[in-house]
Motif scaffolding. Structure first.
Motif, PDB file in Angstrom:
ATOM      1  N   ASP A   1       0.840  -1.204   0.000  1.00 14.81           N
ATOM      2  CA  ASP A   1       0.000   0.000   0.000  1.00 14.81           C
ATOM      3  C   ASP A   1       0.870   1.247   0.000  1.00 14.81           C
ATOM      4  O   ASP A   1       2.091   1.181   0.126  1.00 14.81           O
ATOM      5  CB  ASP A   1      -0.999  -0.011   1.162  1.00 14.81           C
ATOM      6  N   GLU A   2       0.238   2.403  -0.124  1.00 21.71           N
ATOM      7  CA  GLU A   2       0.984   3.651  -0.283  1.00 21.71           C
ATOM      8  C   GLU A   2       1.789   4.025   0.957  1.00 21.71           C
ATOM      9  O   GLU A   2       2.740   4.807   0.884  1.00 21.71           O
ATOM     10  CB  GLU A   2       0.027   4.786  -0.644  1.00 21.71           C
ATOM     11  N   THR A   3       1.436   3.456   2.113  1.00 14.41           N
ATOM     12  CA  THR A   3       2.193   3.744   3.327  1.00 14.41           C
ATOM     13  C   THR A   3       3.444   2.876   3.438  1.00 14.41           C
ATOM     14  O   THR A   3       4.243   3.052   4.363  1.00 14.41           O
ATOM     15  CB  THR A   3       1.335   3.532   4.587  1.00 14.41           C
ATOM     16  N   GLY A   4       3.577   1.918   2.521  1.00 16.87           N
ATOM     17  CA  GLY A   4       4.755   1.059   2.525  1.00 16.87           C
ATOM     18  C   GLY A   4       4.568  -0.252   3.249  1.00 16.87           C
ATOM     19  O   GLY A   4       5.545  -0.958   3.523  1.00 16.87           O
ATOM     20  N   LEU A   5       3.327  -0.636   3.549  1.00 18.11           N
ATOM     21  CA  LEU A   5       3.063  -1.896   4.247  1.00 18.11           C
ATOM     22  C   LEU A   5       2.745  -3.002   3.250  1.00 18.11           C
ATOM     23  O   LEU A   5       1.908  -2.842   2.358  1.00 18.11           O
ATOM     24  CB  LEU A   5       1.893  -1.735   5.221  1.00 18.11           C
ATOM     25  N   LEU A   6       3.409  -4.139   3.418  1.00 14.60           N
ATOM     26  CA  LEU A   6       3.141  -5.315   2.592  1.00 14.60           C
ATOM     27  C   LEU A   6       1.939  -6.076   3.160  1.00 14.60           C
ATOM     28  O   LEU A   6       1.766  -6.170   4.380  1.00 14.60           O
ATOM     29  CB  LEU A   6       4.353  -6.247   2.584  1.00 14.60           C
TER      30      LEU A   6
END
Length: 580
Positions: free
Chosen positions: A423-428
């Motif tokens: 996602d855009e927050t960098g969470l896989l």
């Protein structure tokens, strides 16, 4: 003492990417006998089963008794070294220009070649830092420019002294044609991949070793070029006019044996920023214990002039200055026509034309941006008059860490975003958040029946590193743009290997570059190498006013991002992975 210095001294490992902080895991070894208790750091970096099997990090483990170990070296992705360059000046037929010169003009150019050697000899005689032994060596190896070699066969040796890679080219002085190329991974990386790790290593007493490692690379390159000249010409080292070296400030300081401690602490002041003009004998001083073939090469080239490109600041070095020179941004440093530098005419190139306004013709409010991304992201913006530079630490995110190239990281991140895995927050998304994204097949290392999986994953830590690096770069770009007065950025030049292989669409997709830069980005390749050649040529041929060049560099403005109020806010703003 930890185990790593012993392994390094005996050439058993190549070092670590993290400079011995235990972060990269590249120095892992397996104790078959006499394993010390694991440290807290090792417990957090290695799996319990690995610890039970005797795996440790050599940078932190301290043997307490006689031991037997096995080196566990993971295969690394090969680092490509870019030597190509794509500049406006390359479209000019330089050989045609030489052939069109009158005999008087050619004669003048030849005389300037001879003058370069005379100037070098005079400087050597006046120098107080050259020992008597070095003077004797130079006398033995004195180049006889009257030995019958053709002046049109003269060469310049250009050196791009990078933190990760070192590239050298033997180029014809008159045409710029590449006669030979020599490249190596910078062996200093055994002390860490970033300049701060090497500065620390130098402060801890490894400065002379760091200098020797690079000098040996240069000597190997010179040895290859000497063989090339023997095959291509009837001449010898007398065919070479000079060596010109361009690197970041820390790399140049380490090469010259200068104190780098001030580069690692505020206010970050270099010992020397100006253009350095020495001889090869001075460069290789103290290298008497080199292998015989290198020592002989050093003697052959001892009297050769060596130029080291000037720097702008502690973190905007000679490689950027050379790149700007190759792009034609130091026109005032040239003798003669103030609008031109070499073969680049800024007006003809369409970079800074005039625009029509209601009150008539006025200078266009346009700027160009040069970005060189590596472990130290360096950026310069100029409107043809003002020049503003900055740099920000990017770490290994753009260079890669042995698992994958920095450009591959960006391409993979953009792909994961498109597929909804990231996602855009960098969470896989799970299960990738826990396991990571496997980027290569499973390999195993077998030691007396024990197995250690060597799986390579792109994990949450890798993504965080990329986010922090890209946020810092993006914030730096915006601050430079604001400092310049928000002029329209007409062209963005991406220098170095990173820019050469970068997928611009992917870079925009994750927010590394603003979306408006689509269609304005040009990968220009190794501008440091191209600029080193042009600097060396123009200095030898007296086409460059060195004092004017240094004055222009002194007028360049430097922005310290850490002291800029807007930086923290912009850094947090651009942490997300999204096009904007």
């Amino acid at each position: 003492m930890t185990l790593m210095p012993v392994l390094l001294k005996n050439g058993l490992i190549d070092g670590s990417f993290c400079g011995g902080r235990g972060d990269c895991g590249r120095c892992v070894v397996q104790f078959l006998k006499g394993a010390p208790l694991p440290t807290g750091l090792e417990r957090s970096r290695l799996e319990p089963e690995e610890l039970r099997q005797g795996f440790r990090l050599s940078c932190v483990t301290r043997p307490k008794a006689d031991c037997t170990i096995k080196i566990v070296a993971a295969e690394e992705k090969e680092t490509p070294i870019v030597t190509e360059v794509n500049l406006l000046s390359e479209s000019n037929d330089l050989s045609g220009q030489w052939n069109n010169l009158s005999e008087n003009q050619k004669s003048s150019a030849m005389k300037s070649d001879e003058q370069a050697y005379t100037d070098s000899e005079n400087e050597l005689k006046k120098s107080s830092v050259i020992s008597k032994n070095e003077v004797d060596v130079i006398k033995i190896a004195k180049i006889d420019e009257k030995a019958g070699t053709k002046k049109s066969g003269r060469y310049i040796i250009a050196v791009d002294l990078g933190t990760t890679t070192i590239a050298m080219q033997l180029r014809a002085a008159a045409t710029g044609a590449v006669a030979d190329t020599y490249c190596e991974i910078n062996p200093q990386r055994r002390y860490g991949t970033d300049v701060l790790a090497r500065i620390q290593a130098s402060v801890e007493g490894h400065g002379e070793e760091l200098r020797r490692l690079v000098c040996e690379v240069i000597l190997r390159g010179l040895g290859q070029f000497e063989e090339t000249l023997q095959k291509k010409t009837d001449g010898d080292a007398g065919n070479i006019l000079c060596i010109c070296i361009a690197g970041n400030t820390a790399m140049e300081h380490l090469l010259l044996g200068l104190d780098v401690s001030s580069l690692g602490r505020a206010p970050f002041v270099p010992v020397e920023k100006g253009l350095q003009h020495i001889t090869a004998a001075r460069l290789f001083a103290g290298m008497e214990n080199l292998p015989e073939n290198m020592y002989i090469t050093g003697r052959v080239f001892a009297g050769l002039p060596v130029y080291v490109a000037p720097c702008m600041s502690a973190f905007v070095g000679g490689d950027i200055v050379a790149g700007l020179y190759a792009l034609g941004q130091f026109a005032c440093g040239m003798a003669g026509d103030s609008k031109k530098q070499g073969n680049v005419d800024a007006e003809d190139a369409g970079l800074f034309g005039d625009e029509q306004t209601e009150n008539g013709t006025a200078p266009a409010r346009h700027a160009i941006l040069l970005i060189d991304l590596g472990t130290n992201g360096e950026m310069v913006i100029t409107d043809g008059q003002r020049m503003i530079a900055t740099a920000t630490a990017a770490g290994p995110a753009f260079e890669g860490d042995g698992k994958m190239m920095g450009t591959d990281r960006i391409a993979l991140t953009a792909q994961l975003l498109r597929r909804g895995i990231l996602d855009e927050t960098g969470l896989l998304a799970e299960p990738y958040f826990t396991e990571g994204v496997r980027i290569e097949g499973v390999k195993e290392v077998s030691v007396k029946g024990l197995q250690r999986k060597n799986e390579r994953y792109f994990n949450q830590k890798d993504i965080r590193g990329l986010q922090m690096a890209k946020a810092a770069i993006r914030a730096g770009v915006e601050i430079l743009w604001e400092e310049m007065g928000r002029f329209e950025i007409e062209k963005v030049f991406l220098a170095g290997g990173f820019g050469y292989y970068l997928d611009v669409e992917a870079a925009v997709a994750i927010g590394l570059l603003p979306s408006y830069m689509k269609g304005r980005v040009e990968a220009v390749g190794n501008t440091s190498l191209a600029g080193a050649y042009e600097l060396g040529r123009d200095l030898c041929e007296k086409r460059l006013d060195a004092a004017a060049l240094e004055e222009r560099i002194c007028l360049a403005e430097s922005v310290n991002l850490a002291e800029t109020e807007r930086f923290e806010g912009l850094y947090l703003k651009y942490m997300n992975l999204e096009e904007n």
